[in-house]
Write a protein that holds these residues in place. Structure first.
Motif, PDB file in Angstrom:
ATOM      1  N   GLU A  40       1.032  -1.352   0.140  1.00 48.14           N
ATOM      2  CA  GLU A  40       0.233   0.031   0.179  1.00 48.14           C
ATOM      3  C   GLU A  40       0.804   1.425   0.102  1.00 48.14           C
ATOM      4  O   GLU A  40       2.025   1.183   0.519  1.00 48.14           O
ATOM      5  N   HIS A  41       0.519   2.209  -1.188  1.00 51.94           N
ATOM      6  CA  HIS A  41       1.061   3.280  -0.715  1.00 51.94           C
ATOM      7  C   HIS A  41       1.029   4.062   0.680  1.00 51.94           C
ATOM      8  O   HIS A  41      -0.071   4.189   1.403  1.00 51.94           O
ATOM      9  N   PHE A  42       2.341   4.879   1.457  1.00 53.38           N
ATOM     10  CA  PHE A  42       1.953   4.764   3.143  1.00 53.38           C
ATOM     11  C   PHE A  42       1.104   5.924   3.031  1.00 53.38           C
ATOM     12  O   PHE A  42       1.194   5.822   4.431  1.00 53.38           O
ATOM     13  N   SER A  43       0.552   6.989   1.923  1.00 51.56           N
ATOM     14  CA  SER A  43      -0.496   7.779   2.726  1.00 51.56           C
ATOM     15  C   SER A  43      -1.775   7.539   3.373  1.00 51.56           C
ATOM     16  O   SER A  43      -2.487   7.505   4.394  1.00 51.56           O
ATOM     17  N   SER A  44      -2.061   6.328   2.997  1.00 48.87           N
ATOM     18  CA  SER A  44      -2.749   5.088   3.088  1.00 48.87           C
ATOM     19  C   SER A  44      -2.301   3.831   4.276  1.00 48.87           C
ATOM     20  O   SER A  44      -3.755   3.689   5.130  1.00 48.87           O
ATOM     21  N   VAL A  45      -1.682   4.109   4.922  1.00 55.56           N
ATOM     22  CA  VAL A  45      -1.269   2.648   5.939  1.00 55.56           C
ATOM     23  C   VAL A  45      -2.199   3.535   6.969  1.00 55.56           C
ATOM     24  O   VAL A  45      -2.664   2.453   8.186  1.00 55.56           O
ATOM     25  N   PHE A  46      -1.548   4.663   7.922  1.00 58.68           N
ATOM     26  CA  PHE A  46      -1.866   4.876   8.228  1.00 58.68           C
ATOM     27  C   PHE A  46      -3.348   4.817   9.028  1.00 58.68           C
ATOM     28  O   PHE A  46      -4.236   4.495  10.246  1.00 58.68           O
ATOM     29  N   GLY A  47      -4.054   4.944   7.902  1.00 60.06           N
ATOM     30  CA  GLY A  47      -5.795   4.797   8.070  1.00 60.06           C
ATOM     31  C   GLY A  47      -5.850   3.790   8.288  1.00 60.06           C
ATOM     32  O   GLY A  47      -6.625   3.288   8.722  1.00 60.06           O
ATOM     33  N   PHE A  48      -5.684   2.736   7.332  1.00 62.81           N
ATOM     34  CA  PHE A  48      -6.032   1.238   7.123  1.00 62.81           C
ATOM     35  C   PHE A  48      -5.526   1.122   9.208  1.00 62.81           C
ATOM     36  O   PHE A  48      -6.333   0.050   9.870  1.00 62.81           O
ATOM     37  N   LEU A  49      -4.291   1.194   9.123  1.00 66.55           N
ATOM     38  CA  LEU A  49      -3.693   0.633  10.681  1.00 66.55           C
ATOM     39  C   LEU A  49      -5.023   0.582  11.809  1.00 66.55           C
ATOM     40  O   LEU A  49      -5.049   0.388  13.015  1.00 66.55           O
ATOM     41  N   SER A  50      -5.449   2.567  12.256  1.00 64.24           N
ATOM     42  CA  SER A  50      -7.083   3.465  12.599  1.00 64.24           C
ATOM     43  C   SER A  50      -7.736   2.214  12.809  1.00 64.24           C
ATOM     44  O   SER A  50      -8.032   2.238  13.976  1.00 64.24           O
ATOM     45  N   GLN A  51      -7.986   1.876  11.703  1.00 57.12           N
ATOM     46  CA  GLN A  51      -9.224   1.057  11.817  1.00 57.12           C
ATOM     47  C   GLN A  51      -8.756  -0.149  11.706  1.00 57.12           C
ATOM     48  O   GLN A  51      -9.248  -0.763  12.582  1.00 57.12           O
ATOM     49  N   LYS A  52      -7.863  -0.582  11.541  1.00 54.73           N
ATOM     50  CA  LYS A  52      -7.868  -2.068  11.994  1.00 54.73           C
ATOM     51  C   LYS A  52      -7.330  -2.142  13.913  1.00 54.73           C
ATOM     52  O   LYS A  52      -8.022  -2.703  14.611  1.00 54.73           O
ATOM     53  N   SER A  53      -6.925  -0.740  14.391  1.00 53.69           N
ATOM     54  CA  SER A  53      -6.577  -0.707  15.808  1.00 53.69           C
ATOM     55  C   SER A  53      -8.369  -1.174  16.540  1.00 53.69           C
ATOM     56  O   SER A  53      -8.719  -1.791  17.098  1.00 53.69           O
ATOM     57  N   ARG A  54      -9.749  -0.062  15.850  1.00 52.97           N
ATOM     58  CA  ARG A  54     -10.753   0.212  15.900  1.00 52.97           C
ATOM     59  C   ARG A  54     -11.620  -1.253  16.346  1.00 52.97           C
ATOM     60  O   ARG A  54     -12.101  -2.213  17.087  1.00 52.97           O
ATOM     61  N   ASN A  55     -10.990  -2.486  14.836  1.00 54.63           N
ATOM     62  CA  ASN A  55     -11.571  -3.362  14.916  1.00 54.63           C
ATOM     63  C   ASN A  55     -11.117  -4.435  16.362  1.00 54.63           C
ATOM     64  O   ASN A  55     -11.842  -5.008  16.645  1.00 54.63           O
ATOM     65  N   LEU A  56     -10.689  -4.206  16.648  1.00 52.10           N
ATOM     66  CA  LEU A  56      -9.200  -5.169  17.035  1.00 52.10           C
ATOM     67  C   LEU A  56      -9.852  -4.790  19.470  1.00 52.10           C
ATOM     68  O   LEU A  56     -10.198  -6.004  19.454  1.00 52.10           O
ATOM     69  N   GLN A  57      -9.844  -3.105  18.562  1.00 47.67           N
ATOM     70  CA  GLN A  57     -10.594  -3.444  20.456  1.00 47.67           C
ATOM     71  C   GLN A  57     -11.573  -3.626  20.246  1.00 47.67           C
ATOM     72  O   GLN A  57     -12.438  -4.320  21.439  1.00 47.67           O
ATOM     73  N   ALA A  58     -13.101  -4.164  19.274  1.00 47.71           N
ATOM     74  CA  ALA A  58     -14.488  -3.915  19.063  1.00 47.71           C
ATOM     75  C   ALA A  58     -13.911  -5.879  19.659  1.00 47.71           C
ATOM     76  O   ALA A  58     -15.629  -6.399  20.606  1.00 47.71           O
ATOM     77  N   GLN A  59     -13.490  -6.245  18.849  1.00 45.60           N
ATOM     78  CA  GLN A  59     -13.216  -7.844  18.916  1.00 45.60           C
ATOM     79  C   GLN A  59     -12.398  -8.373  20.717  1.00 45.60           C
ATOM     80  O   GLN A  59     -13.835  -8.781  20.914  1.00 45.60           O
ATOM     81  N   TYR A  60     -12.385  -7.365  21.588  1.00 45.37           N
ATOM     82  CA  TYR A  60     -11.715  -7.833  22.901  1.00 45.37           C
ATOM     83  C   TYR A  60     -12.897  -7.572  23.626  1.00 45.37           C
ATOM     84  O   TYR A  60     -12.623  -8.397  24.567  1.00 45.37           O
ATOM     85  N   ASP A  61     -13.745  -6.439  23.524  1.00 46.26           N
ATOM     86  CA  ASP A  61     -14.761  -5.876  23.940  1.00 46.26           C
ATOM     87  C   ASP A  61     -16.327  -6.920  23.757  1.00 46.26           C
ATOM     88  O   ASP A  61     -17.143  -6.726  24.142  1.00 46.26           O
ATOM     89  N   ARG A  62     -15.653  -7.854  22.894  1.00 41.66           N
ATOM     90  CA  ARG A  62     -17.095  -8.735  22.588  1.00 41.66           C
ATOM     91  C   ARG A  62     -16.931  -9.990  24.225  1.00 41.66           C
ATOM     92  O   ARG A  62     -17.889 -10.039  24.143  1.00 41.66           O
ATOM     93  N   ARG A  63     -15.616  -9.811  25.083  1.00 46.60           N
ATOM     94  CA  ARG A  63     -15.805 -10.092  26.373  1.00 46.60           C
ATOM     95  C   ARG A  63     -16.363 -10.437  26.949  1.00 46.60           C
ATOM     96  O   ARG A  63     -17.627 -11.059  28.162  1.00 46.60           O
ATOM     97  N   ARG A  64     -17.208  -8.660  27.175  1.00 44.76           N
ATOM     98  CA  ARG A  64     -18.048  -8.305  27.767  1.00 44.76           C
ATOM     99  C   ARG A  64     -19.876  -9.049  28.104  1.00 44.76           C
ATOM    100  O   ARG A  64     -20.393  -8.999  26.664  1.00 44.76           O
ATOM    101  N   GLY A  65     -20.125  -9.555  29.103  1.00 46.00           N
ATOM    102  CA  GLY A  65     -21.466 -10.212  28.384  1.00 46.00           C
ATOM    103  C   GLY A  65     -21.525 -11.565  28.382  1.00 46.00           C
ATOM    104  O   GLY A  65     -22.502 -12.507  28.454  1.00 46.00           O
ATOM    105  N   MET A  66     -20.137 -11.689  28.365  1.00 43.16           N
ATOM    106  CA  MET A  66     -20.418 -14.154  27.860  1.00 43.16           C
ATOM    107  C   MET A  66     -20.588 -14.192  28.548  1.00 43.16           C
ATOM    108  O   MET A  66     -20.250 -13.829  30.569  1.00 43.16           O
ATOM    109  N   ASP A  67     -20.810 -15.083  28.569  1.00 45.99           N
ATOM    110  CA  ASP A  67     -21.217 -16.339  29.593  1.00 45.99           C
ATOM    111  C   ASP A  67     -20.022 -17.260  30.044  1.00 45.99           C
ATOM    112  O   ASP A  67     -19.010 -16.976  28.546  1.00 45.99           O
ATOM    113  N   ILE A  68     -20.261 -17.896  31.010  1.00 43.73           N
ATOM    114  CA  ILE A  68     -18.552 -18.647  31.433  1.00 43.73           C
ATOM    115  C   ILE A  68     -18.008 -19.589  30.031  1.00 43.73           C
ATOM    116  O   ILE A  68     -16.913 -19.942  29.722  1.00 43.73           O
ATOM    117  N   LYS A  69     -18.815 -19.951  29.576  1.00 42.30           N
ATOM    118  CA  LYS A  69     -18.898 -21.083  28.247  1.00 42.30           C
ATOM    119  C   LYS A  69     -18.204 -20.260  27.065  1.00 42.30           C
ATOM    120  O   LYS A  69     -17.512 -20.662  26.426  1.00 42.30           O
TER     121      LYS A  69
END
Length: 250
Positions: free
Chosen positions: A158-187
């Motif tokens: 990717e052209h370097f000018s678009s890399v930061f935007g991608f990494l920023s979105q990737k970071s938000r998506n990753l955080q959303a996956q971590y947040d899925r833990r909330r409300g989970m039962d034991i299993k």
């Protein structure tokens, strides 16, 4: 007693679709000093490729070195009586091109992420050493850059000018996956920890490293002299020039 043997090492697989001889000294030895000792290594690397994936359909080449490498390779094939003959070829054509037929491509400034990582940190044998300025610690880390790095594989071209935007979105998506833990039962939590958590932590570590690498690159590449260099290269490359086309060797 110590017994020494020769290890015929010609090709290094760097990624799923990249094989390299990793001979940074070749250009200096051959094109500057006229040393032909690496021609044999190139020919034997071709012989190895041909034995594994050949026979090649056609060989095309440009330059004196390409011609010598091809001729020596054919001699080696005749001596070995063509081990790959009769097999179904996995590589259609092979192209051999001397570096001196196109200096511009190699000398122009890199603009994609992988190229800028190489310019800034130097990629050696498919890996790079990220220092404290990237790791945000007092330690350096060696990172293997290939398709197994899920973050790098998505931004390497990717052209370097678009890399930061991608990494920023990737970071938000990753955080959303971590947040899925909330409300989970034991299993559900047990399955999350056993199946997903390790992968998320690895991806988070790589994401942090590549963000740090981008920040380090930005500090070095946003200077005025770099911008002026890009303008000069753009003007130089816009002028039409004659190009040579590869011609069949086989």
């Amino acid at each position: 007693d110590v017994t020494c043997d020769e290890w015929s090492f010609y090709l290094l697989p760097l990624d799923e679709d990249i094989i390299s001889m990793e001979l940074p000294e070749f250009f200096r030895d051959y094109f500057l000093e006229g040393d032909h000792r690496w021609i044999n290594s190139i020919a034997r690397a071709l012989q190895l490729l041909n034995s594994l994936y050949g026979p090649f359909g056609k060989a095309y080449g440009i330059g004196r070195c390409a011609k010598m490498s091809y001729e020596l390779w054919r001699d080696l094939e005749e001596e070995s009586e063509g081990d790959s003959q009769g097999r179904k070829p996995e590589i259609g054509n092979i192209f051999l091109m001397d570096r001196d037929t196109d200096y511009v491509t190699a000398l122009c400034s890199q603009m994609v992420y992988e190229g800028l990582v190489d310019d800034t940190f130097r990629i050696k044998c498919g890996s790079v050493d990220f220092g404290p300025d990237v790791t945000s610690s007092d330690k350096s880390i060696k990172v293997l850059l290939n398709a197994q790095d899920k973050v790098f594989s998505q931004i390497r071209n990717e052209h370097f000018s678009s890399v930061f935007g991608f990494l920023s979105q990737k970071s938000r998506n990753l955080q959303a996956q971590y947040d899925r833990r909330r409300g989970m039962d034991i299993k559900q939590m047990k399955n999350f920890v056993s199946q997903e958590l390790k992968g998320l932590k690895q991806e988070h570590r790589l994401l942090s490293l590549h963000i740090g690498a981008c920040e380090s690159i930005m500090k070095k590449k946003t200077k005025q002299d770099f911008q002026e260099m890009i303008k000069a290269e753009h003007c130089e490359c816009c002028h039409p020039s004659q190009t040579s086309l590869p011609h069949p060797l086989l």
